[in-house]
Design a protein around this motif. Structure first.
Motif, PDB file in Angstrom:
ATOM      1  N   VAL A 162     -60.376-101.995  87.565  1.00  0.00           N
ATOM      2  CA  VAL A 162     -61.079-101.600  88.782  1.00  0.00           C
ATOM      3  C   VAL A 162     -60.709-100.152  89.110  1.00  0.00           C
ATOM      4  N   ARG A 163     -61.575 -99.493  89.839  1.00  0.00           N
ATOM      5  CA  ARG A 163     -61.377 -98.069  90.155  1.00  0.00           C
ATOM      6  C   ARG A 163     -61.236 -97.919  91.657  1.00  0.00           C
ATOM      7  N   GLU A 164     -60.003 -97.837  92.105  1.00  0.00           N
ATOM      8  CA  GLU A 164     -59.766 -97.751  93.546  1.00  0.00           C
ATOM      9  C   GLU A 164     -59.634 -96.291  93.974  1.00  0.00           C
ATOM     10  N   GLY A 165     -60.576 -95.860  94.810  1.00  0.00           N
ATOM     11  CA  GLY A 165     -60.532 -94.495  95.332  1.00  0.00           C
ATOM     12  C   GLY A 165     -60.233 -94.511  96.820  1.00  0.00           C
ATOM     13  N   ILE A 166     -61.282 -94.509  97.618  1.00  0.00           N
ATOM     14  CA  ILE A 166     -61.138 -94.312  99.068  1.00  0.00           C
ATOM     15  C   ILE A 166     -60.182 -95.310  99.721  1.00  0.00           C
ATOM     16  N   ALA A 167     -60.157 -96.538  99.225  1.00  0.00           N
ATOM     17  CA  ALA A 167     -59.282 -97.540  99.849  1.00  0.00           C
ATOM     18  C   ALA A 167     -57.807 -97.168  99.681  1.00  0.00           C
TER      19      ALA A 167
ATOM     20  N   LEU B 209     -61.230 -89.710  82.205  1.00  0.00           N
ATOM     21  CA  LEU B 209     -62.133 -88.685  82.736  1.00  0.00           C
ATOM     22  C   LEU B 209     -63.439 -89.368  83.118  1.00  0.00           C
ATOM     23  N   LEU B 210     -63.671 -89.477  84.430  1.00  0.00           N
ATOM     24  CA  LEU B 210     -64.792 -90.286  84.921  1.00  0.00           C
ATOM     25  C   LEU B 210     -66.162 -89.720  84.549  1.00  0.00           C
ATOM     26  N   GLU B 211     -66.246 -88.435  84.315  1.00  0.00           N
ATOM     27  CA  GLU B 211     -67.530 -87.848  83.911  1.00  0.00           C
ATOM     28  C   GLU B 211     -67.495 -87.409  82.453  1.00  0.00           C
TER      29      GLU B 211
ATOM     30  N   GLY C 227     -65.307 -90.689 105.977  1.00  0.00           N
ATOM     31  CA  GLY C 227     -63.893 -90.355 105.804  1.00  0.00           C
ATOM     32  C   GLY C 227     -63.630 -89.561 104.534  1.00  0.00           C
ATOM     33  N   TYR C 228     -64.336 -89.904 103.466  1.00  0.00           N
ATOM     34  CA  TYR C 228     -64.175 -89.194 102.185  1.00  0.00           C
ATOM     35  C   TYR C 228     -64.270 -87.676 102.394  1.00  0.00           C
ATOM     36  N   GLU C 229     -65.332 -87.271 103.118  1.00  0.00           N
ATOM     37  CA  GLU C 229     -65.584 -85.831 103.222  1.00  0.00           C
ATOM     38  C   GLU C 229     -64.491 -85.145 104.041  1.00  0.00           C
TER      39      GLU C 229
ATOM     40  N   LEU D 269     -68.164 -96.148  77.554  1.00  0.00           N
ATOM     41  CA  LEU D 269     -69.602 -95.914  77.463  1.00  0.00           C
ATOM     42  C   LEU D 269     -70.240 -96.310  78.792  1.00  0.00           C
ATOM     43  N   LYS D 270     -70.946 -95.367  79.392  1.00  0.00           N
ATOM     44  CA  LYS D 270     -71.440 -95.605  80.742  1.00  0.00           C
ATOM     45  C   LYS D 270     -72.903 -96.025  80.746  1.00  0.00           C
ATOM     46  N   LEU D 271     -73.130 -97.113  81.447  1.00  0.00           N
ATOM     47  CA  LEU D 271     -74.481 -97.645  81.619  1.00  0.00           C
ATOM     48  C   LEU D 271     -75.046 -97.198  82.962  1.00  0.00           C
TER      49      LEU D 271
ATOM     50  N   SER E 258     -65.927-102.035  89.323  1.00  0.00           N
ATOM     51  CA  SER E 258     -65.701-101.999  90.768  1.00  0.00           C
ATOM     52  C   SER E 258     -65.090-100.697  91.268  1.00  0.00           C
ATOM     53  N   ASN E 259     -65.710-100.142  92.290  1.00  0.00           N
ATOM     54  CA  ASN E 259     -65.106 -99.100  93.118  1.00  0.00           C
ATOM     55  C   ASN E 259     -64.427 -99.795  94.311  1.00  0.00           C
ATOM     56  N   SER E 260     -63.945 -99.016  95.276  1.00  0.00           N
ATOM     57  CA  SER E 260     -63.243 -99.626  96.417  1.00  0.00           C
ATOM     58  C   SER E 260     -64.100-100.661  97.131  1.00  0.00           C
ATOM     59  N   ALA E 261     -65.354-100.302  97.409  1.00  0.00           N
ATOM     60  CA  ALA E 261     -66.213-101.210  98.187  1.00  0.00           C
ATOM     61  C   ALA E 261     -66.390-102.533  97.451  1.00  0.00           C
TER      62      ALA E 261
ATOM     63  N   ALA F 208     -55.986 -95.698  89.707  1.00  0.00           N
ATOM     64  CA  ALA F 208     -55.892 -94.929  90.952  1.00  0.00           C
ATOM     65  C   ALA F 208     -56.805 -93.723  90.774  1.00  0.00           C
ATOM     66  N   VAL F 209     -57.863 -93.658  91.573  1.00  0.00           N
ATOM     67  CA  VAL F 209     -58.802 -92.539  91.442  1.00  0.00           C
ATOM     68  C   VAL F 209     -58.239 -91.355  92.230  1.00  0.00           C
ATOM     69  N   VAL F 210     -57.904 -90.298  91.513  1.00  0.00           N
ATOM     70  CA  VAL F 210     -57.260 -89.123  92.126  1.00  0.00           C
ATOM     71  C   VAL F 210     -58.078 -87.851  91.928  1.00  0.00           C
ATOM     72  N   LYS F 211     -59.395 -88.041  91.774  1.00  0.00           N
ATOM     73  CA  LYS F 211     -60.257 -86.849  91.662  1.00  0.00           C
ATOM     74  C   LYS F 211     -60.185 -86.050  92.969  1.00  0.00           C
ATOM     75  N   ALA F 212     -60.744 -84.833  92.924  1.00  0.00           N
ATOM     76  CA  ALA F 212     -60.752 -83.957  94.107  1.00  0.00           C
ATOM     77  C   ALA F 212     -59.344 -83.838  94.690  1.00  0.00           C
TER      78      ALA F 212
ATOM     79  N   ALA G 198     -56.747 -85.831  94.519  1.00  0.00           N
ATOM     80  CA  ALA G 198     -56.393 -87.058  95.247  1.00  0.00           C
ATOM     81  C   ALA G 198     -57.048 -87.067  96.632  1.00  0.00           C
ATOM     82  N   TYR G 199     -58.374 -86.892  96.606  1.00  0.00           N
ATOM     83  CA  TYR G 199     -59.174 -86.919  97.835  1.00  0.00           C
ATOM     84  C   TYR G 199     -58.541 -86.021  98.909  1.00  0.00           C
ATOM     85  N   GLY G 200     -58.083 -84.864  98.461  1.00  0.00           N
ATOM     86  CA  GLY G 200     -57.549 -83.880  99.394  1.00  0.00           C
ATOM     87  C   GLY G 200     -56.079 -84.063  99.746  1.00  0.00           C
TER      88      GLY G 200
ATOM     89  N   THR H  11     -69.924 -99.038  84.509  1.00  0.00           N
ATOM     90  CA  THR H  11     -71.082 -98.704  85.331  1.00  0.00           C
ATOM     91  C   THR H  11     -70.597 -98.473  86.754  1.00  0.00           C
ATOM     92  N   HIS H  12     -71.467 -97.921  87.588  1.00  0.00           N
ATOM     93  CA  HIS H  12     -71.060 -97.557  88.954  1.00  0.00           C
ATOM     94  C   HIS H  12     -72.099 -98.115  89.916  1.00  0.00           C
ATOM     95  N   PHE H  13     -71.604 -98.692  91.027  1.00  0.00           N
ATOM     96  CA  PHE H  13     -72.495 -99.322  92.002  1.00  0.00           C
ATOM     97  C   PHE H  13     -72.965 -98.321  93.053  1.00  0.00           C
TER      98      PHE H  13
HETATM   99  C1  LIG Z   1     -65.110 -91.603  92.836  1.00  0.00           C
HETATM  100  C2  LIG Z   1     -65.397 -92.707  91.913  1.00  0.00           C
HETATM  101  C3  LIG Z   1     -64.846 -93.972  92.143  1.00  0.00           C
HETATM  102  C4  LIG Z   1     -64.045 -94.310  93.367  1.00  0.00           C
HETATM  103  O1  LIG Z   1     -64.934 -94.598  94.412  1.00  0.00           O
HETATM  104  P1  LIG Z   1     -64.370 -95.059  95.847  1.00  0.00           P
HETATM  105  O2  LIG Z   1     -65.608 -95.366  96.611  1.00  0.00           O
HETATM  106  O3  LIG Z   1     -63.650 -93.883  96.400  1.00  0.00           O
HETATM  107  O4  LIG Z   1     -63.493 -96.212  95.592  1.00  0.00           O
HETATM  108  C5  LIG Z   1     -65.069 -94.948  91.203  1.00  0.00           C
HETATM  109  N1  LIG Z   1     -65.825 -94.701  90.103  1.00  0.00           N
HETATM  110  C6  LIG Z   1     -66.390 -93.513  89.864  1.00  0.00           C
HETATM  111  C7  LIG Z   1     -67.212 -93.308  88.634  1.00  0.00           C
HETATM  112  C8  LIG Z   1     -66.207 -92.469  90.759  1.00  0.00           C
HETATM  113  O5  LIG Z   1     -66.770 -91.290  90.515  1.00  0.00           O
END
Ligand SMILES: *Cc1c(COP(=O)(O)O)cnc(C)c1O
Length: 372
Positions: free
Chosen positions: A213-218, A78-80, A356-358, A122-124, A190-193, A32-36, A38-40, A158-160
């Motif tokens: 998988v990393r579910e954020g916005i969804a 920690l994603l970063e 919507g994110y913003e 390790l991030k590619l 995978s992110n949400s998309a 569950a991606v709860v950065k920012a 939890a997206y506000g 990795t991130h798409f």
């Molecule tokens: C914010 C973030 C996500 C989540 O992205 P969504 O598009 O909100 O699902 C996944 N991975 C990384 C590295 C991110 O920074």
């Protein structure tokens, strides 16, 4: 009496949206991606509903401390990664998993004294060119990490850049496959998309969503690929409602204008309502005339410019239907009205030139949240 504006978080929607990731990625564990914050939405307000996730991913160390303080003993990523060497002490103490995306972070880790070795991702850089090691540097980065006594287990991330759009993810998957071939370790791509749109994609012969998988916005009920798909198309429910009330009305005649710059001119008699919500609450100032809004549960539109503390809305749809609309009438800026009618945040973001994110991240500090 406080201003009537109020934000509400819907725990059942968060649970439902988390379940959607489980359905689409049945073999994966879900971050569950709860950065920012939890997206506000507020980490503390979302925590109970998201307990069913396998881990929490975020990027602010203070937010990681808050998740631990809520009693979460499972994985936190920690994603970063860390921002300076001493952050590693907190990682050791709170058992935070962390991304390693640059040589500086490896240098800090090599110099870090810890009793408990760390789990790192390790991030590619597979083509987005934000964070991560290039494909050429990736193997030697892995070999160096693998030799560090501070490291217990290495996973791959990795991130798409285009999981939500026409370019897609195939080119980045190819880079990821080549860089990680025959290296042992779990993966997260995978992110949400990607969860929603690329549920059947494969990487290295495995489902794309095999490990994590990393579910954020969804989670929060916004469609990452709006307007191609709506949240309802993806069976996602809004996790936040921003609502307020009418604090005044005006009767206009043909030729009358509304608000700063006279941006709207009535072409006949009509009533407008004044809503206690403006850009100082996080409503987008660039929302043009015609941005959708729910007044008394009925779909209407904004008229005139958004000002700091107020917006103005067209009451014609209610008047035409003989429905009452006056001081105190509920106005939903996005989310769910008392009537059950939903106004997706994406339908407000789009005309305002944003996503919507913003909007969800930008709800202002002066807006109170309903207590659960
Ligand atoms: C914010 C973030 C996500 C989540 O992205 P969504 O598009 O909100 O699902 C996944 N991975 C990384 C590295 C991110 O920074």
């Amino acid at each position: 009496m406080p201003r009537p504006i109020l934000a509400t978080v819907h725990p059942e929607a968060l649970r439902h949206n988390l379940q959607r990731a489980r359905q689409l990625a049945p073999d994966a564990r879900v971050w569950a991606v709860v950065k920012a914050n939890a997206y506000g939405h507020g980490i503390e307000r979302c925590f109970e509903a998201l307990r069913g996730a396998d881990g929490f991913a975020l990027l602010d160390l203070a937010e990681a401390e808050r998740v631990r303080a809520l009693g979460w003993r499972g994985p936190i990523l920690l994603l970063e990664g860390v921002f300076e060497p001493r952050d590693l002490e907190l990682c050791s103490r709170l058992q935070l998993w962390h991304t390693v995306h640059c040589t500086e972070q490896m240098d800090w880790l090599a110099a870090h004294k810890t009793q408990a070795p760390h789990r790192v991702f390790l991030k590619l850089n597979s083509g987005m060119n934000r964070l991560g090691f290039t494909p050429e540097a990736f193997r030697s980065a892995w070999a160096r990490l693998n030799a560090l006594p501070q490291v217990e287990e290495i996973s791959f991330m990795t991130h798409f850049s285009d999981a939500d759009g026409p370019r897609g993810i195939a080119h980045q998957i190819a880079v990821f496959e080549a860089a990680t071939a025959d290296l042992p370790g779990e993966r997260t791509l995978s992110n949400s998309a990607a969860i929603l749109r690329h549920a059947t994609a494969r990487v290295g012969g495995q489902p794309l969503a095999a490990d994590w998988v990393r579910e954020g916005i969804a989670l929060y009920g916004s469609a990452p690929d709006f307007p191609e798909h709506s949240a309802a198309d993806w069976d996602l429910r809004p996790a936040m409602t921003l609502a307020s009330r009418l604090i005044g009305t005006q009767q206009l005649q043909a030729g009358d204008t509304v608000g700063y710059g006279s941006a709207f001119t009535a072409d006949g008699p009509m009533r407008v309502g004044v809503v206690a919500c403006g850009y100082a609450d996080g409503y987008p100032r660039h929302a043009p005339v015609g941005t959708p809004v729910l007044v008394g549960g009925i779909r209407s539109r904004t008229v005139g410019r958004v000002s700091m503390d107020m917006i103005t809305v067209d009451l014609s749809p209610l008047d035409a239907a003989g429905l009452p609309a006056g001081v105190g009438t509920e106005v939903v800026l996005w989310g769910r009205a008392a009537s059950g009618e939903v106004l997706p945040i994406d339908e407000v973001a789009r005309p305002a030139g944003t996503i919507g994110y913003e909007l969800m991240c930008a709800v202002a500090a002066r807006v109170p949240f309903a207590s659960p």
